[in-house]
Design a protein around this motif. Structure first.
Motif, PDB file in Angstrom:
ATOM      1  N   MET A 114       0.814  -1.215   0.000  1.00 35.26           N
ATOM      2  CA  MET A 114       0.000   0.000   0.000  1.00 35.26           C
ATOM      3  C   MET A 114       0.847   1.264   0.000  1.00 35.26           C
ATOM      4  N   ASN A 115       2.183   1.122   0.114  1.00 32.52           N
ATOM      5  CA  ASN A 115       3.109   2.257   0.055  1.00 32.52           C
ATOM      6  C   ASN A 115       2.886   3.221   1.224  1.00 32.52           C
ATOM      7  N   HIS A 116       2.890   2.650   2.426  1.00 33.42           N
ATOM      8  CA  HIS A 116       2.738   3.443   3.641  1.00 33.42           C
ATOM      9  C   HIS A 116       3.980   3.300   4.512  1.00 33.42           C
ATOM     10  N   ASP A 152       1.497   7.095   7.232  1.00 38.78           N
ATOM     11  CA  ASP A 152       1.488   8.015   6.089  1.00 38.78           C
ATOM     12  C   ASP A 152       1.367   7.265   4.770  1.00 38.78           C
ATOM     13  N   ASP A 153       0.495   7.760   3.918  1.00 35.42           N
ATOM     14  CA  ASP A 153       0.340   7.264   2.555  1.00 35.42           C
ATOM     15  C   ASP A 153       1.351   7.995   1.672  1.00 35.42           C
ATOM     16  N   TYR A 192       1.989   7.589  -1.501  1.00 35.73           N
ATOM     17  CA  TYR A 192       1.437   8.001  -2.795  1.00 35.73           C
ATOM     18  C   TYR A 192       0.862   9.415  -2.695  1.00 35.73           C
ATOM     19  N   SER A 194       6.039   0.687  -4.529  1.00 35.30           N
ATOM     20  CA  SER A 194       5.713   0.837  -3.113  1.00 35.30           C
ATOM     21  C   SER A 194       6.930   0.479  -2.276  1.00 35.30           C
TER      22      SER A 194
END
Length: 346
Positions: A121-123, A138-139, A141, A148
């Motif tokens: 999810m790229n957090h 934190d996101d 993206y 990611s």
């Protein structure tokens, strides 16, 4: 879930042979050696990133059940030899904190806040000191980063770019620079990326190497490349970013190179692997065996190449050529260099 099909063919995926081809690259082999510590008991496969526990250098934190909803950070005691090198684990790991979808990034930021990457999810999550739940997530993206993660690291004191936050997503393999700023809640706001450097390799771990380490006269960075089945080295610029074109193999023959960290006691490099039976490998040798000042290229011997470096630095007026540190370039620098060279390696 990342696939385990990037390196070494089918044999590399077998649990008993994941490290059968492990090898320090010949350029580095005179100084460095590795030891396979095996799989940490009690930590569920697949393994994620790792870091030594803040304030307790005899406890290793490591991601377990990585890349899945049951992902968590585990803690396990390490065993050290008489020279303080980690040689194994003691007992079984226990859960330290839930960390769903943890990946290769795991490190402490300012004020003892623990950061961990979340794939796919790229957090990036943050855990406050003394707590076990995620206080901020934190996101990336939304902040403008490619995805990611993947890998990230806070540049350590003493390295160029110290204090900057480097984010290196697995899928894009594009290195980003960022900064951290307090958000008023004990955690930190991650800035938008300030640069984008395509490097490749499918990264999962970042470790900085101090200037003067064996074969790193000016420092550098090691990157665990899951995608290439290797750990590689790069020279770094004044901002602490890898210099494209300086990539060199450091360790090869891996199945799923994952997170990386430095031992705060011995300075050794530890990294995990992801896939098959994940394991922890330790690399030693960062303090040169030939630890004298005249060994200017920080390799394994005093030879012509050190003399050549001295003469080049002297002619260029570089600080390395001011061997007696008096601020003047003259005969006495050559005399001091040759006297130190003649003493040989300690």
């Amino acid at each position: 879930m990342k696939a385990f099909v990037h390196v070494c063919g089918a044999v590399a995926l077998c649990a008993g042979s994941a490290h059968s081809q492990l090898m320090i690259d010949p350029y580095y082999s005179c100084a460095y050696e590795y030891s396979d510590l095996g799989a940490p008991a009690g930590v569920p496969q697949l393994l994620g990133g790792l870091v030594f526990k803040d304030g307790d250098p005899d406890t290793l934190l490591i991601g377990g059940a990585a890349n899945g909803g049951a992902g968590a950070i585990y803690q396990i005691a390490v065993v050290r030899d008489a020279e303080s090198h980690v040689i194994g684990f003691s007992g079984a790991g226990t859960q330290f904190a839930p960390a769903s979808y943890i990946d290769g990034g795991l490190c402490y930021g300012p004020d003892g806040v623990l950061f961990y990457s979340r794939y796919s999810m790229n957090h990036i999550g943050q855990i406050l000191p003394g707590q076990t739940s995620t206080a901020r997530d934190d996101d990336l993206y939304a902040l403008g980063f490619s995805g990611s993660v993947g890998a990230f690291m806070l540049v350590p004191p003493g390295s160029p770019g110290a204090g900057r936050f480097k984010i290196f997503p697995y899928n894009s393999s594009v290195w980003h620079d960022a900064t951290l700023s307090p958000d008023g809640n004990g955690t930190f706001q991650i800035s938008a990326p300030t640069n984008s450097i395509p490097l490749g390799g499918g990264p999962e771990g970042i470790v900085y190497i101090e200037a003067g380490a064996s074969l790193f006269p000016n420092g550098g960075v090691l990157i665990s490349e899951y995608g290439s089945g290797a750990v590689t080295s790069y020279e770094i610029d004044a901002n602490g970013d890898p210099v494209p074109g300086t990539r060199r193999l450091f360790l090869t023959g891996l199945s799923g190179a994952e997170g990386g960290t430095r031992d705060p006691v011995s300075g050794d490099f530890l990294f995990s692997t992801f896939g098959g039976v994940g394991r922890v490998v330790v690399v030693r040798g960062f303090t040169p065996d030939c630890d004298v000042r005249a060994n200017l290229n920080r390799d394994c011997a005093l030879n012509f190449f050190d003399v050549q470096l001295f003469l080049q630095a002297f002619a260029a007026g570089d600080d390395m050529g001011d061997f007696n540190d008096d601020g003047v370039f003259n005969f006495f620098d050559a005399q001091a260099f040759l006297a130190n060279f003649a003493q040989g390696c300690n």
